[in-house]
Design an enzyme around this catalytic site. Structure first.
Site, mmCIF file in Angstrom:
data_model
loop_
_atom_site.group_PDB
_atom_site.id
_atom_site.type_symbol
_atom_site.label_atom_id
_atom_site.label_comp_id
_atom_site.label_asym_id
_atom_site.label_seq_id
_atom_site.Cartn_x
_atom_site.Cartn_y
_atom_site.Cartn_z
ATOM 1 N N LYS A 119 0.808 -1.218 0.000
ATOM 2 C CA LYS A 119 0.000 0.000 0.000
ATOM 3 C C LYS A 119 0.843 1.271 0.000
ATOM 4 O O LYS A 119 0.446 2.287 -0.581
ATOM 5 C CB LYS A 119 -0.961 -0.011 1.187
ATOM 6 C CG LYS A 119 -2.087 -1.035 1.048
ATOM 7 C CD LYS A 119 -3.060 -0.942 2.191
ATOM 8 C CE LYS A 119 -4.262 -1.840 1.967
ATOM 9 N NZ LYS A 119 -3.902 -3.264 1.852
ATOM 10 N N LYS A 161 -2.520 1.433 9.363
ATOM 11 C CA LYS A 161 -2.747 0.373 8.387
ATOM 12 C C LYS A 161 -1.485 -0.440 8.137
ATOM 13 O O LYS A 161 -0.365 0.075 8.228
ATOM 14 C CB LYS A 161 -3.214 0.960 7.052
ATOM 15 C CG LYS A 161 -4.615 1.517 7.048
ATOM 16 C CD LYS A 161 -5.004 1.922 5.640
ATOM 17 C CE LYS A 161 -6.455 2.364 5.552
ATOM 18 N NZ LYS A 161 -6.818 2.713 4.159
ATOM 19 N N GLY A 167 -8.479 -6.706 3.871
ATOM 20 C CA GLY A 167 -9.577 -7.268 4.643
ATOM 21 C C GLY A 167 -9.777 -6.626 5.997
ATOM 22 O O GLY A 167 -10.411 -7.199 6.879
ATOM 23 N N HIS A 211 -16.971 4.987 1.102
ATOM 24 C CA HIS A 211 -16.000 4.127 0.426
ATOM 25 C C HIS A 211 -16.535 3.881 -0.979
ATOM 26 O O HIS A 211 -17.527 3.180 -1.161
ATOM 27 C CB HIS A 211 -15.862 2.819 1.202
ATOM 28 C CG HIS A 211 -14.738 1.955 0.737
ATOM 29 N ND1 HIS A 211 -14.018 1.151 1.590
ATOM 30 C CD2 HIS A 211 -14.198 1.746 -0.478
ATOM 31 C CE1 HIS A 211 -13.100 0.494 0.919
ATOM 32 N NE2 HIS A 211 -13.193 0.838 -0.347
ATOM 33 N N HIS A 238 -14.240 -2.890 9.058
ATOM 34 C CA HIS A 238 -13.598 -2.470 7.810
ATOM 35 C C HIS A 238 -13.745 -3.509 6.702
ATOM 36 O O HIS A 238 -12.991 -3.492 5.731
ATOM 37 C CB HIS A 238 -12.117 -2.146 8.039
ATOM 38 C CG HIS A 238 -11.875 -1.183 9.151
ATOM 39 N ND1 HIS A 238 -12.302 0.122 9.117
ATOM 40 C CD2 HIS A 238 -11.272 -1.350 10.369
ATOM 41 C CE1 HIS A 238 -11.964 0.724 10.255
ATOM 42 N NE2 HIS A 238 -11.357 -0.145 11.021
ATOM 43 N N LYS A 240 -16.578 -5.225 3.939
ATOM 44 C CA LYS A 240 -17.826 -4.848 3.288
ATOM 45 C C LYS A 240 -18.939 -5.859 3.544
ATOM 46 O O LYS A 240 -18.713 -7.060 3.596
ATOM 47 C CB LYS A 240 -17.587 -4.714 1.786
ATOM 48 C CG LYS A 240 -16.505 -3.711 1.420
ATOM 49 C CD LYS A 240 -16.066 -3.871 -0.016
ATOM 50 C CE LYS A 240 -14.863 -3.003 -0.337
ATOM 51 N NZ LYS A 240 -14.329 -3.282 -1.693
ATOM 52 N N GLU A 278 -9.960 1.836 -5.409
ATOM 53 C CA GLU A 278 -10.803 2.225 -4.284
ATOM 54 C C GLU A 278 -10.412 3.605 -3.735
ATOM 55 O O GLU A 278 -9.228 3.927 -3.651
ATOM 56 C CB GLU A 278 -10.725 1.172 -3.178
ATOM 57 C CG GLU A 278 -11.047 -0.224 -3.677
ATOM 58 C CD GLU A 278 -11.484 -1.164 -2.583
ATOM 59 O OE1 GLU A 278 -11.486 -0.768 -1.402
ATOM 60 O OE2 GLU A 278 -11.829 -2.316 -2.913
ATOM 61 N N GLU A 292 -6.585 2.064 -2.291
ATOM 62 C CA GLU A 292 -5.818 0.925 -2.775
ATOM 63 C C GLU A 292 -6.383 0.477 -4.109
ATOM 64 O O GLU A 292 -7.439 0.945 -4.537
ATOM 65 C CB GLU A 292 -5.883 -0.239 -1.783
ATOM 66 C CG GLU A 292 -7.293 -0.792 -1.571
ATOM 67 C CD GLU A 292 -7.334 -1.911 -0.553
ATOM 68 O OE1 GLU A 292 -6.259 -2.351 -0.095
ATOM 69 O OE2 GLU A 292 -8.450 -2.346 -0.222
ATOM 70 N N ARG A 296 -7.675 -7.906 -9.013
ATOM 71 C CA ARG A 296 -8.430 -9.151 -9.194
ATOM 72 C C ARG A 296 -9.896 -8.799 -9.390
ATOM 73 O O ARG A 296 -10.265 -7.631 -9.330
ATOM 74 C CB ARG A 296 -8.286 -10.028 -7.951
ATOM 75 C CG ARG A 296 -8.650 -9.266 -6.664
ATOM 76 C CD ARG A 296 -8.776 -10.145 -5.466
ATOM 77 N NE ARG A 296 -8.850 -9.400 -4.220
ATOM 78 C CZ ARG A 296 -9.915 -8.757 -3.764
ATOM 79 N NH1 ARG A 296 -11.018 -8.746 -4.477
ATOM 80 N NH2 ARG A 296 -9.887 -8.128 -2.597
#
Length: 449
Positions: A119, A161, A167, A211, A238, A240, A278, A292, A296
């Protein structure tokens, strides 16, 4: 040149494995799946043309065994490998191993995966290209005092972070120096255990934030296509729970800037195939920052498919095999779609709650789609993520989608395993969600009532 490979190995399990198999069957592609014995009765195993059991100490290690999976691909004559999401999907070494074995990797280049996988490096890369980030760029923090100095520079509150994480693991909000010192130590320890890296950074925490993410497709000619945005603000820990598109109430000018920024971010790493960029949007100012890039397919891809009339898995396969989309690719954005993640978990505290499934009845009807990994007579084990199905609804507008969502949630019958269905129903009836005026605090708001 054929549009697709003849035989595809799916290096995943459950719902996403079934989803990939569905597209492969429609395209006439032969399929191979790998599975740990604990999963041998799940639908995805019997739905593939060939199923091969994995040997490993634990179920999770089985799906992370790169060497064994590549060997199975070669042994079964697979021409391509689709990793789904999770497990090895964002592992650049696995992508390289698949390619080195002479198989097609259904995903972005390993270099793009590696660039966006860290990140801190990702933030530096996109910032250099002109995409806004929170708190500036630079190196990872060496110790807690470095973190305190950075927090005092950008201002509290801050989010701690893990640079190599995902996740929601290791993410903590700190509001003063003492909290930050404790959060830094905790996040570093958790990151090292979970990701094998102790690299930590901090960024400005926005109290009232949304978000928002943008779906992209990168082609071999360098083109970056966008398929709209999704609001993913409904989260617990955190992670979804609900996603929808278009993002309700989003200013059209902000939407345009988000799509443009996503293209710039993807181009900064010469992105190919499907990916998601995101962002965190400040609801008070309409300013956004890069969070981030997921290199995928996303769990929430169905809502984009429902509103654009496309099959993203099909496009992944086509881009990987030919470098471009299918000849009939013609997205037409219309309507509204919402996805609810059905999880085997306590509906109040959201802790995983594995157990048997004696009853499993999926809802059906206009505008209702269910992507699931289970059926009656099976059990949810404690080895994997607790998500067991995705309840997706679509309509001509958000109101129709909400109405269909009520019917779909009420019509899903599952038990005796505990699920979060009671919470999803409460969420759907909350004034904030009905208005579409919610942010990342909505789960806490609903559960506190």
């Amino acid at each position: 040149m054929n549009q697709f490979p003849k035989r595809l190995l799916v290096a995943n399990r459950g719902e996403i494995a079934r989803r990939i198999l569905l597209t492969a069957r429609k395209a006439g592609i032969e399929t191979v799946v790998v599975h740990h014995p604990v999963d041998q009765d799940l639908p995805f195993v019997s739905e593939a043309d060939v199923a091969v059991a994995l040997e490993a100490e634990t179920p999770v290690k089985a799906y992370l065994d790169q060497k064994q999976i590549v060997q199975i691909g070669l042994w079964t004559g697979a021409e391509a490998v689709h990793p789904g999401y999770g497990f090895l999907s964002e592992n650049p070494d696995f992508a390289r191993a698949v390619r080195a074995a002479g198989m097609c990797w259904v995903g972005p280049p390993p270099e793009a995966i590696a660039a966006m996988g860290d990140k801190v490096e990702a933030r530096n890369r996109v910032a250099a290209a002109g995409v806004p980030v929170s708190g500036g760029v630079g190196d990872v923090l060496r110790n807690a005092e470095d973190a305190v100095a950075e927090a005092n520079r950008i201002g509290y509150p801050v989010m701690v972070k893990a640079s190599g994480g995902g996740g929601g693991i290791g993410m903590t909000v700190a509001r003063d120096d003492d909290q930050l010192r404790k959060a830094f130590a905790s996040a570093r320890s958790m990151s090292e255990r979970s990701f094998g890296s102790d690299r930590i950074f901090v960024e400005r925490f926005v109290e009232a934030a949304r978000h928002i993410e943008v779906q992209v497709l990168g082609l071999d000619d360098g083109s970056i296509l966008t398929l709209g945005e999704r609001d993913c603000s409904t989260q617990r820990r955190h992670q979804k729970l609900v996603e929808e598109t278009p993002a309700p109430g989003l200013n059209p000018e902000v939407r345009a800037r988000l799509l443009d920024a996503a293209v710039v971010a993807a181009r900064s790493v010469d992105y190919r195939n499907a990916g998601t960029v995101e962002f965190l949007l400040d609801t008070a100012t309409d300013e956004f920052v890069f969070l981030e890039m997921n290199t995928r397919i996303q769990v929430e891809h169905p809502v984009t498919e429902l509103t654009h009339g496309v099959d993203i898995v099909e496009q992944q396969l086509s881009i990987a095999w030919t470098g471009t989309t299918t000849p009939d690719f013609a997205p037409k954005p219309e309507g509204h779609a919402i996805e609810f993640r059905l999880c085997a978990e306590d509906p109040v505290r959201f802790f995983p709650s594995p157990g048997p499934i004696d009853e499993w009845v999926e809802p059906s009807g206009p505008g209702i789609r269910v992507d699931s990994g289970y059926r009656a007579g099976l059990s949810v084990t404690p080895h994997f993520d607790p998500m067991i199905a995705k309840i997706c609804v679509s309509g001509r507008d958000r109101n129709e989608a909400l109405e269909r969502a009520r019917g779909a949630l009420d019509g899903f019958l599952v038990g005796p395993v505990r699920t979060n269905l009671p919470f999803l129903r409460r969420l759907l009836d909350s004034p904030e969600f009905i208005r579409g005026s919610y942010d990342t605090s909505i789960v806490a708001t609903v559960t506190s009532r």
